[in-house]
Design an enzyme around this catalytic site. Sequence first.
Site, short mmCIF file in Angstrom:
data_model
loop_
_atom_site.label_atom_id
_atom_site.label_comp_id
_atom_site.label_asym_id
_atom_site.label_seq_id
_atom_site.Cartn_x
_atom_site.Cartn_y
_atom_site.Cartn_z
N GLU A 80 0.84 -1.20 0.00
CA GLU A 80 0.00 0.00 0.00
C GLU A 80 0.88 1.26 0.00
O GLU A 80 1.81 1.37 0.79
CB GLU A 80 -0.91 0.01 1.23
CG GLU A 80 -1.90 -1.15 1.27
CD GLU A 80 -2.97 -1.06 0.19
OE1 GLU A 80 -3.11 0.01 -0.45
OE2 GLU A 80 -3.67 -2.08 -0.01
N CYS A 143 -7.58 -2.41 8.34
CA CYS A 143 -6.21 -2.40 7.82
C CYS A 143 -5.69 -0.97 7.67
O CYS A 143 -4.58 -0.65 8.10
CB CYS A 143 -6.13 -3.12 6.47
SG CYS A 143 -6.29 -4.90 6.64
N HIS A 165 -1.20 -5.73 1.53
CA HIS A 165 -2.39 -6.57 1.45
C HIS A 165 -2.05 -7.82 0.63
O HIS A 165 -1.37 -7.73 -0.40
CB HIS A 165 -3.54 -5.82 0.75
CG HIS A 165 -4.49 -5.16 1.70
ND1 HIS A 165 -4.73 -3.81 1.69
CD2 HIS A 165 -5.28 -5.67 2.69
CE1 HIS A 165 -5.63 -3.52 2.64
NE2 HIS A 165 -5.97 -4.63 3.26
N1 PCA Z 1 -8.21 -7.18 6.17
C1 PCA Z 1 -9.09 -6.12 6.57
C2 PCA Z 1 -8.91 -5.99 8.05
C3 PCA Z 1 -8.24 -7.24 8.49
C4 PCA Z 1 -7.75 -7.85 7.25
O1 PCA Z 1 -7.02 -8.85 7.18
C5 PCA Z 1 -8.87 -4.84 5.78
O2 PCA Z 1 -8.44 -4.90 4.62
O3 PCA Z 1 -9.14 -3.75 6.29
#
Ligand code: PCA
Length: 196
Positions: A80, A143, A165
């Site tokens: 990100e 996240c 991610h």
């Molecule tokens: N993904 C979520 C929160 C926890 C996770 O593993 C997100 O993308 O916000």
Amino acid sequence: MGRKVLITGFEPFGQDTVNASWEAVRRLEDRIGDMEVTKLLIPTVFGAAGEKVLKAAKELQPDVILCVGQAGKRTSVTPEVVAINLRDASIEDNAGKRPCDESVVPGGPAAYFASVPVRKIVDSVKEGGISCMLSYSAGAYVCNDLFYTVRHFYEGTGTQVGFIHVPCLPEQGGDERSGMVLETTVEALRLAVGAL
Ligand code: PCA
């Protein structure tokens, strides 16, 4: 002297019984290159996620904090680029909270860029033959909340903060969730840590 990385993964949330981020993080070696790796499982709860990471980091004093989360429909590993000062949940978190249009840090800047070398991470993971691309939105769920909280805390310090991610695991199923096999995700994180 070796450097220290604190790497975190989330507990399952929503409909899932596992979370690909923690499944991958927990399989990482305790040392990758010159990096000493400390792994931490964190709750999928607004606020509490960031608190747990900051508490662990206070103790560990890591050089880098790399948080990892699952992004259901993505098919690539996605570092990100940016964290935003917004909580806007489409589903409840694991504590039953569903904030809408709230700030992560009231009065804080609108956004922060990751302070890890995101492009270098993408290049390293791709060189390993794994699908990887930059993402310009970590969403507005837990996240992003975690990423913003930790990035804000370490602004202006020597501690680098990043967020990656990862796709779901294939067994997490669903038409829109083709997923990535676990060992591939683990290897991607290994390469990402190697690029720090
Ligand atoms: N993904 C979520 C929160 C926890 C996770 O593993 C997100 O993308 O916000």
